[in-house]
Design a protein around this motif. Structure first.
Motif, PDB file in Angstrom:
ATOM      1  N   THR A 110       4.698   6.484   4.427  1.00 34.24           N
ATOM      2  CA  THR A 110       4.806   6.826   5.850  1.00 34.24           C
ATOM      3  C   THR A 110       6.080   6.238   6.435  1.00 34.24           C
ATOM      4  OG1 THR A 110       2.403   6.892   6.057  1.00 34.24           O
ATOM      5  CG2 THR A 110       3.649   6.714   8.089  1.00 34.24           C
ATOM      6  N   ASP A 154       0.837  -1.195   0.000  1.00 30.94           N
ATOM      7  CA  ASP A 154       0.000   0.000   0.000  1.00 30.94           C
ATOM      8  C   ASP A 154       0.878   1.253   0.000  1.00 30.94           C
ATOM      9  OD1 ASP A 154      -2.859   1.225   0.737  1.00 30.94           O
ATOM     10  OD2 ASP A 154      -1.320   2.231   1.928  1.00 30.94           O
ATOM     11  N   PHE A 207       0.476   4.328   0.955  1.00 33.90           N
ATOM     12  CA  PHE A 207       0.505   5.151   2.163  1.00 33.90           C
ATOM     13  C   PHE A 207       1.372   4.509   3.239  1.00 33.90           C
ATOM     14  CE2 PHE A 207      -3.267   6.639  -0.046  1.00 33.90           C
ATOM     15  CZ  PHE A 207      -3.116   8.007   0.048  1.00 33.90           C
ATOM     16  N   GLN A 208       1.400   3.181   3.287  1.00 33.92           N
ATOM     17  CA  GLN A 208       2.288   2.499   4.222  1.00 33.92           C
ATOM     18  C   GLN A 208       3.741   2.712   3.844  1.00 33.92           C
ATOM     19  OE1 GLN A 208       0.896  -1.545   4.064  1.00 33.92           O
ATOM     20  NE2 GLN A 208      -0.881  -1.155   5.349  1.00 33.92           N
ATOM     21  N   LYS A 241      -8.346  10.794   5.331  1.00 35.12           N
ATOM     22  CA  LYS A 241      -7.643  10.618   6.603  1.00 35.12           C
ATOM     23  C   LYS A 241      -6.194  10.202   6.372  1.00 35.12           C
ATOM     24  CE  LYS A 241      -8.142   9.971  11.234  1.00 35.12           C
ATOM     25  NZ  LYS A 241      -8.776  10.924  12.171  1.00 35.12           N
ATOM     26  N   GLU A 242      -5.970   9.274   5.441  1.00 38.22           N
ATOM     27  CA  GLU A 242      -4.608   8.814   5.156  1.00 38.22           C
ATOM     28  C   GLU A 242      -3.752   9.926   4.562  1.00 38.22           C
ATOM     29  OE1 GLU A 242      -5.697   5.187   2.856  1.00 38.22           O
ATOM     30  OE2 GLU A 242      -4.365   4.212   4.282  1.00 38.22           O
ATOM     31  N   TYR A 267     -11.830   7.610   4.383  1.00 32.93           N
ATOM     32  CA  TYR A 267     -10.588   6.974   4.818  1.00 32.93           C
ATOM     33  C   TYR A 267      -9.390   7.499   4.033  1.00 32.93           C
ATOM     34  CZ  TYR A 267     -12.266   3.523   8.189  1.00 32.93           C
ATOM     35  OH  TYR A 267     -12.764   2.915   9.311  1.00 32.93           O
ATOM     36  N   THR A 268      -9.570   7.730   2.733  1.00 32.12           N
ATOM     37  CA  THR A 268      -8.461   8.249   1.939  1.00 32.12           C
ATOM     38  C   THR A 268      -8.076   9.649   2.399  1.00 32.12           C
ATOM     39  OG1 THR A 268      -9.249   6.958   0.062  1.00 32.12           O
ATOM     40  CG2 THR A 268      -7.626   8.658  -0.404  1.00 32.12           C
ATOM     41  N   LEU A 311      -0.525  11.435   6.523  1.00 32.23           N
ATOM     42  CA  LEU A 311       0.816  11.372   5.945  1.00 32.23           C
ATOM     43  C   LEU A 311       1.404  12.761   5.780  1.00 32.23           C
ATOM     44  CD1 LEU A 311       3.202   9.979   4.709  1.00 32.23           C
ATOM     45  CD2 LEU A 311       1.866   9.576   2.630  1.00 32.23           C
TER      46      LEU A 311
END
Length: 289
Positions: free
Chosen positions: A73, A67, A69-70, A101-102, A98-99, A106
């Motif tokens: 980050t 992913d 974002f993982q 928020k991510e 949710y997007t 980040l």
């Protein structure tokens, strides 16, 4: 000319050591940005056509990408200067709350270093796997971005559209970059360029040579003008993909109006990838900053 990188972010190559080592090296060597792609599933058999290979098939010799974002980050935690971008986030497949928020998280954790690269997707079978309709994914993308912009703004967010209803609510954290991280649309089609002109702060062209980039930018200029905007309002990214990134090639991109070139970086071991980064830095970066 700014130079960014798109390193390997798929398993089994992209271990925690690989991501941190490559991220630190890119940061220290002076590369401008670090990009990570997105796919949640792949298929052994599919009818969709991948737009960036002659046979329409995507390379699945190694595992799929982690992913983005993982990955980003993780990279943000060991870097201090390099920008971090999704290349590309498949927005219409995702829940926009949710997007949002991510993205905000980040941007917050990286101290405002996130670039939000967005695409509408090419793999119809992937949409089916996440139970999202394939038709009008472009309209869904437009609305989802509007939902996210509401959530990133101060005060109470609310949105009522064709594809999403957001009740009055408040989301934190807010992005460090205001009004939000820059949104860069990927894609080379006419609709993709229209999205850039209408909603974007930039365009990400993939697998384009300088002449192809010039042709697309001429079309993009027309779309920008139709929206009362100009090239000065956006940033232009291009990835050579399968073309060797020489100094001569970089200069050709610069001549046609590209602001940043995103270079793929391979290497199955972290040391191999770092060696490649050092070579690219020596060949392509005029100064180390």
């Amino acid at each position: 000319m700014r130079i960014g990188i798109m390193p390997a972010t798929g398993t089994p190559v992209a271990t925690s050591e690989y991501i941190t080592t490559v991220g630190r090296a890119a940061d220290e060597l002076g590369f401008h940005s670090f990009w990570a792609p997105e796919h949640v599933v792949f298929f052994e058999e599919y009818s969709s056509r991948y737009p960036y290979t002659p046979d329409g098939r995507i390379n699945m010799r190694i595992g799929g990408p982690i992913d983005p974002f993982q990955v980003l980050t993780f990279a943000a935690a060991v870097t201090s200067r390099i920008r971090l971008g999704t290349g590309i986030c498949l927005v219409p497949q995702r829940n926009p709350v949710y997007t949002a928020k991510e993205v905000a998280g980040l941007d917050w954790l990286s101290n405002g270093r996130f670039d939000f690269g967005v695409g509408i997707g090419w793999l119809k079978e992937e949409f089916a796997a996440v139970d999202v309709p394939w038709p009008d994914r472009a309209g869904r993308t437009r609305e989802y971005i509007e939902v996210m912009q509401q959530l990133w703004s101060e005060g109470v967010a609310e949105y009522h559209g064709t594809y999403y209803d957001l009740p009055a609510c408040i989301q934190h954290p807010k992005p460090v970059q205001q009004p939000h991280p820059p949104i860069f649309f990927g894609g080379e089609s006419e609709p993709a360029l229209k999205r850039v002109a209408a909603q974007g702060q930039g365009w990400f062209g993939f697998d384009l040579g300088p002449d192809e980039a010039r042709e697309h930018l001429t079309r993009l200029d027309r779309e920008l003008a139709a929206n009362g905007r100009s090239r000065a309002d956006i940033e232009v990214f291009v990835s050579p993909f399968r073309r060797a990134p020489t100094r001569d090639l970089i200069e050709q991109y610069e001549e046609v109006g590209v602001d940043q070139v995103i270079v793929p970086v391979g290497g199955r071991e972290a040391a191999d990838a770092v060696a490649r980064l050092e070579q690219l830095a020596n060949e392509l970066l005029p100064t180390k900053v």
